[in-house]
Scaffold this motif. Structure first.
Motif, PDB file in Angstrom:
ATOM      1  N   VAL A   1      22.117  89.103  75.669  1.00 42.74           N
ATOM      2  CA  VAL A   1      21.139  88.289  75.994  1.00 42.74           C
ATOM      3  C   VAL A   1      21.681  86.810  77.073  1.00 42.74           C
ATOM      4  N   VAL A   2      22.639  86.433  76.224  1.00 47.46           N
ATOM      5  CA  VAL A   2      22.640  85.055  76.673  1.00 47.46           C
ATOM      6  C   VAL A   2      24.169  84.834  77.199  1.00 47.46           C
ATOM      7  N   ASP A   3      24.666  86.048  77.628  1.00 47.33           N
ATOM      8  CA  ASP A   3      25.617  86.543  79.013  1.00 47.33           C
ATOM      9  C   ASP A   3      25.246  86.741  79.995  1.00 47.33           C
ATOM     10  N   GLY A   4      24.241  87.753  79.524  1.00 47.72           N
ATOM     11  CA  GLY A   4      23.504  87.304  81.124  1.00 47.72           C
ATOM     12  C   GLY A   4      22.351  86.332  81.341  1.00 47.72           C
ATOM     13  N   LEU A   5      21.954  85.566  80.517  1.00 50.92           N
ATOM     14  CA  LEU A   5      21.289  84.436  81.516  1.00 50.92           C
ATOM     15  C   LEU A   5      22.391  83.113  81.698  1.00 50.92           C
TER      16      LEU A   5
ATOM     17  N   ASN B   1      16.944  72.921  83.759  1.00 55.26           N
ATOM     18  CA  ASN B   1      17.542  74.190  84.985  1.00 55.26           C
ATOM     19  C   ASN B   1      19.097  74.056  83.455  1.00 55.26           C
ATOM     20  N   GLN B   2      19.502  75.186  84.239  1.00 52.09           N
ATOM     21  CA  GLN B   2      20.494  75.876  83.460  1.00 52.09           C
ATOM     22  C   GLN B   2      21.847  74.628  82.972  1.00 52.09           C
ATOM     23  N   GLN B   3      21.920  73.862  84.274  1.00 48.58           N
ATOM     24  CA  GLN B   3      22.555  72.575  83.585  1.00 48.58           C
ATOM     25  C   GLN B   3      22.499  71.982  83.099  1.00 48.58           C
TER      26      GLN B   3
ATOM     27  N   PHE C   1      15.630  79.040  73.042  1.00 49.46           N
ATOM     28  CA  PHE C   1      15.042  80.241  72.019  1.00 49.46           C
ATOM     29  C   PHE C   1      13.977  80.170  71.607  1.00 49.46           C
ATOM     30  N   VAL C   2      14.082  78.735  70.271  1.00 45.27           N
ATOM     31  CA  VAL C   2      13.386  77.987  69.466  1.00 45.27           C
ATOM     32  C   VAL C   2      13.024  77.131  69.332  1.00 45.27           C
ATOM     33  N   GLU C   3      13.507  76.349  69.383  1.00 45.73           N
ATOM     34  CA  GLU C   3      13.330  74.309  69.800  1.00 45.73           C
ATOM     35  C   GLU C   3      12.350  74.319  70.899  1.00 45.73           C
TER      36      GLU C   3
ATOM     37  N   GLU D   1      13.929  81.750  84.212  1.00 45.36           N
ATOM     38  CA  GLU D   1      13.150  80.984  83.236  1.00 45.36           C
ATOM     39  C   GLU D   1      13.622  80.211  82.292  1.00 45.36           C
ATOM     40  N   TRP D   2      14.228  80.829  81.583  1.00 40.97           N
ATOM     41  CA  TRP D   2      14.897  80.304  79.916  1.00 40.97           C
ATOM     42  C   TRP D   2      15.327  79.366  79.689  1.00 40.97           C
ATOM     43  N   TRP D   3      15.701  78.530  80.974  1.00 40.29           N
ATOM     44  CA  TRP D   3      16.881  77.746  80.691  1.00 40.29           C
ATOM     45  C   TRP D   3      16.171  76.837  81.502  1.00 40.29           C
ATOM     46  N   THR D   4      14.799  76.764  81.294  1.00 42.59           N
ATOM     47  CA  THR D   4      13.553  75.658  81.448  1.00 42.59           C
ATOM     48  C   THR D   4      12.791  75.689  79.992  1.00 42.59           C
ATOM     49  N   ASN D   5      13.335  74.072  79.473  1.00 43.00           N
ATOM     50  CA  ASN D   5      12.461  73.925  78.278  1.00 43.00           C
ATOM     51  C   ASN D   5      11.849  72.775  78.446  1.00 43.00           C
TER      52      ASN D   5
END
Length: 873
Positions: free
Chosen positions: A698-702, A720-722, A679-681, A709-713
């Motif tokens: 929120v993270v439990d749902g993710l 991805n999530q992994q 969420f920040v970096e 899309e939140w797993w992509t930074n």
């Protein structure tokens, strides 16, 4: 309430913050290095020791005091806890004022300067931004109105209390009252202590309400964030309460007799607000500064309380447990006391003991000879921001310009010139944009919304945007009378009558009595809204969005002897969606409540419950998100030897945030790194990390949605999530190595999460010798955020130091009050180096409680000192 900040913790065990917050450096920032040299010289000569001891209270013998009607005894135990016994109620509260001044007068004097927006008079121009904000809110003026509206009997109690404080001050000025005045003289040698007044006491109840003001930060946060996020993202980041998995406090509302009118409860009282009827079926610098002074609503603010029926207990009588979670402070916000009439009668009706606030008469939380009660924050929405359209000295209302209410006040500044402050208000309340960066930005880029939607305002009239604050505490209330009504109550009906007076702050009140009954009541002034729901700023120019009154007391949630045999409150949702009134969108998400219910059910299934079971639950360190991370990483390998060894610890961990646990240390660092990476970096629009309970959901749902899309930074090279989980695990290992070294056997959560106890004034002076005089710690602790043992830390602060705490713990045994127990964060005394300054902290660290004597025989046995107050002349 008063809160210490997380800096200056042992550098070997706790991370040094990357930035120093303005709000956490309030205090004596204008001291020069000369002051430090002077203090060092004083210490070297031993003068400080003499000066400190001058202010220690007299504990034995007799003192003649003017204004007292008859003789009063003050018995103290080894912890310095006083039991005050008097013939009349006025003498009882007179003596409480005298004792509070003995133990805590500097704290009291400091608090009244906070609540009246007069800190600059003490500490100079560094406090002007805070004073401007607090003077704009106008706590002191409202307190004065409340005092004038008190019934004759209640007013006599506040007058007697003030007389007792002033009787002590008559013989104790400057350093004789508290060592802090000697230190203050290094900067402000012209300062003189003023007499205490009833308004000084009542104003602190406004600070208590600010501390527990519920969702103002969330509303502001959403408004500031709205321009950078889509509607779908905002709904993901602010999910609804998980009614399907976590409990509500009152699953079904009980039918109980009505409590009568306000005039029946308090003679001569008048209702201050209209009610509507229905058919039944933390933030920029100034806000952070205020929160540091009167208590933050950052991570961990809340409370636990529960009450268990005698059907589930070994004794056959109820047990009641309570531990309010507030900002860590030194001294602790609470002052323990017993208040007894020699003969309990209608004229002198008090036989009560518990936790009070220095500067305020009576007992806030505790028990009398028949009932016990506890508080937790209701978390209902009692604050709203309004977008106003202002032209000159007028603002728009329903198509017409109406004049602003404008007043000018003078701020006196120690060592400087007076400053004039213009305060502007609308029908909703004071205009607060321009006072802080956050509120100003709400008006600069305005968004509104309701029901989870976020939109730009439409149909706005001309003029400039401003932001006003409507809050239940900014109108006079009957809360000052509620304290005494609670202290006198003898049954559930009288308890509810007292609750009807408790307007602000809105609290969950749990109840038990010696007859075996348990109960719950929602008190407070809870607004009925018009077109909006208070989750976002509302259009102030349209009266359709105004408050329509307050929920009638008889329509507030109540529970009496529920079939479950217990009632649990932990800032979770009070009722389900079927309740006909809207209360809030911002409940705590219920992780503590769910854990307490689970522990109660499991313990009671094996054997009848005891007070020791209650203590064990208060001490529980179970970490929900830790369990989820352990599962998410159960089969993950990063290829980095150190990281994979740390993950092996996680996989075998019992998910208890114990102070000695290496796995807990890594798990919390991992949680912090994962949240930051998500969420920040590298994010163009970073997400605030202040509310960990919400982020748990929120993270439990993710974790259940690998395609999110939140797993992509891209900034971190994570697709991805992994990859996000792997990257966060490696980052966490590197960070904990920086903090506690490469050897996992040296890792431990307690020292990483250590609690610094800091004086809220001189403890942040920036001058090491002065800080040494008043500060203590750090103290290693277990627990964590959204843990039953709620030692909260601020993820946004880049560290893990404890900043919010179970400020006290109590367990009341209705079978025998002498079998009850209690503890608070620091100690009874506010005098540095006094034996009772921090003598309860070691027990607090281990969630150990001490015996709580209540009967005359038990008090006599526990008494180590006796002071007799006699009428002068």
């Amino acid at each position: 309430m008063l809160k210490s900040s997380p800096e200056h913790v042992d550098a070997e065990t706790t991370e040094v913050p990357r930035r120093r917050s303005v709000g956490r450096t309030i205090g004596l920032t204008v001291y020069s290095i000369v002051a430090g040299i002077v203090v060092l010289a004083l210490i070297a000569t031993g003068f400080v020791v003499y000066t400190i001891q001058r202010s220690f209270p007299q504990l034995d013998g007799a003192v003649a005091v003017a204004g007292l009607g008859e003789e009063v005894t003050v018995q103290r135990d080894v912890l310095g806890v006083p039991t005050i016994t008097a013939t009349t109620a006025d003498d009882l509260f007179f003596a409480q004022g005298y004792v509070h001044a003995q133990d805590r007068f500097w704290e009291m004097d400091f608090r009244r300067h906070v609540t009246s927006g007069r800190l600059s008079e003490l500490f100079g121009e560094s406090q002007l931004p805070t004073d401007r904000f607090l003077r704009t809110l106008g706590w002191r003026a409202i307190a004065e109105q409340e005092v004038e509206a008190l019934d004759e009997t209640t007013r006599s109690y506040y007058d007697a209390y003030a007389d007792g404080v002033n009787a002590y001050l008559a013989d104790h000025q400057g350093a004789d009252a508290s060592f802090e005045y000697a230190v203050l003289g290094l900067q402000n040698d012209a300062y003189e202590i003023e007499p205490w007044t009833p308004a000084d006491s009542v104003a602190w109840l406004k600070a208590m309400a600010w501390d527990l003001r519920s969702n103002l930060e969330e509303e502001t946060e959403r408004a500031v964030m709205a321009p950078g996020f889509s509607q779908e993202q905002m709904q993901q980041l602010y999910p609804a309460y998980p009614f399907d998995r976590n409990p509500v406090i009152v699953p079904s509302i009980s039918s109980v007799p009505a409590v009568g009118t306000l005039a029946d409860i308090v003679p001569d009282a008048e209702a201050k607000a209209a009610t509507a009827s229905i058919e039944w079926s933390e933030v920029d610098g100034v806000i952070e500064a205020v929160s540091t002074l009167v208590g933050g609503v950052g991570e961990g603010i809340g409370s636990n309380s529960w009450v268990v029926s005698g059907d589930l207990t070994e004794s056959g009588k109820p047990l009641l447990a309570n531990d309010p979670h507030l900002g860590a402070s030194l001294p602790s916000v609470w002052h323990q006391v017993g208040l007894r009439c020699k003969v309990v009668s209608e004229e002198c009706a008090y036989n009560v003991a518990g936790f009070g606030l220095s500067g305020v008469p009576g007992v806030i939380i505790g028990h009398n000879g028949r009932i016990a009660w506890g508080f937790t924050n209701l978390t209902t929405d009692v604050t709203d921001l309004y977008l106003e359209k202002v032209e000159g000295d007028s603002y728009w209302r329903d198509g017409a310009l109406v004049p602003l209410d404008v007043r000018t006040e003078t701020l006196e500044v120690a060592g400087g010139d007076d400053v004039e402050l213009e305060i502007r208000s609308t029908v909703h309340g004071p205009i607060i944009s321009g006072l802080t960066e956050a509120y100003t930005s709400v008006g600069d880029d305005p968004y509104t919304g309701t029901g989870g939607t976020v939109t730009q305002p439409s149909g706005a009239p001309g003029g400039d945007y401003a932001v006003s604050l409507q809050w239940t505490a900014l109108t006079p209330s009957t809360t000052p009378s509620a304290i005494f009504a609670l202290n006198r109550a003898q049954d559930f009906d009288e308890f509810r009558s007292a609750a009807a007076l408790f307007a602000v702050p809105a609290q969950n009140l749990v109840y038990a009595d010696v007859d075996g009954n348990i109960g719950y009541q929602t008190p407070g002034s809870l607004p009925i809204r018009g077109a909006g729901d208070g989750s976002m700023p509302q259009p102030g120019w349209d009266s359709a969005y105004d408050w329509q009154g307050f929920i009638p007391f008889e329509e507030l949630p109540v529970s009496y002897n529920p079939d479950e045999g217990y009632i649990v409150t932990a800032n979770n949702a009070v009722v389900g969606d079927e309740y006909p009134h809207f209360l809030t969108r911002d409940w705590d998400y219920g992780w503590r409540a769910a854990r307490i219910v689970d522990l109660l059910q499991r313990a009671s299934a094996n054997a009848p419950l005891t007070a020791e079971d209650m203590r064990d639950i208060q001490a529980d360190n179970g970490f929900f998100l830790g369990m989820r991370l352990s599962g998410a990483y159960s089969e993950l390998q990063t290829g980095d030897e150190g990281t994979d060894a740390a993950l092996d610890l996680l996989r075998t961990w019992d998910a208890q945030n114990d102070a000695s646990s290496a796995a807990a240390a890594y798990a919390n660092v991992l949680w912090s790194e994962l949240a930051r990476n998500l969420f920040v970096e590298g994010r163009e629009n970073p997400v605030p990390l202040s509310d960990q309970a919400r982020l748990f959901l929120v993270v439990d749902g993710l974790l259940r949605d690998p395609a999110s899309e939140w797993w992509t930074n891209e900034a971190l090279g994570v697709a991805n999530q992994q990859e996000m989980l792997e990257r966060s695990a490696v980052d966490a290992y590197q960070r904990i190595v920086e903090l506690q070294g490469e050897n996992p056997s040296k890792w431990n959560w307690g020292s990483l999460h250590a609690l610094p106890l800091r004086s809220d004034t001189f403890g942040s002076s920036g001058i090491a010798p002065i800080e040494w005089l008043f500060n203590r710690g750090p103290f290693p602790v277990g627990g964590g955020s959204s843990v039953v043992n709620a030692t909260g830390w601020v993820m946004d602060a880049d560290g893990f130091a404890t900043v919010t705490v179970p400020s006290m713990r109590m367990i009341v045994d209705l079978a025998d009050f002498d079998d009850s127990s209690w503890n608070q964060l620091t100690g009874t005394s506010g005098h540095a180096f006094h034996p009772n300054y921090i003598d309860q902290t070691a027990a607090w660290q281990e969630a150990q409680l001490t015996p709580w004597a209540f009967s005359r025989d038990a008090i006599a046995e526990a008494t180590t000192n006796t002071l007799t107050l006699t009428p002068a002349g």
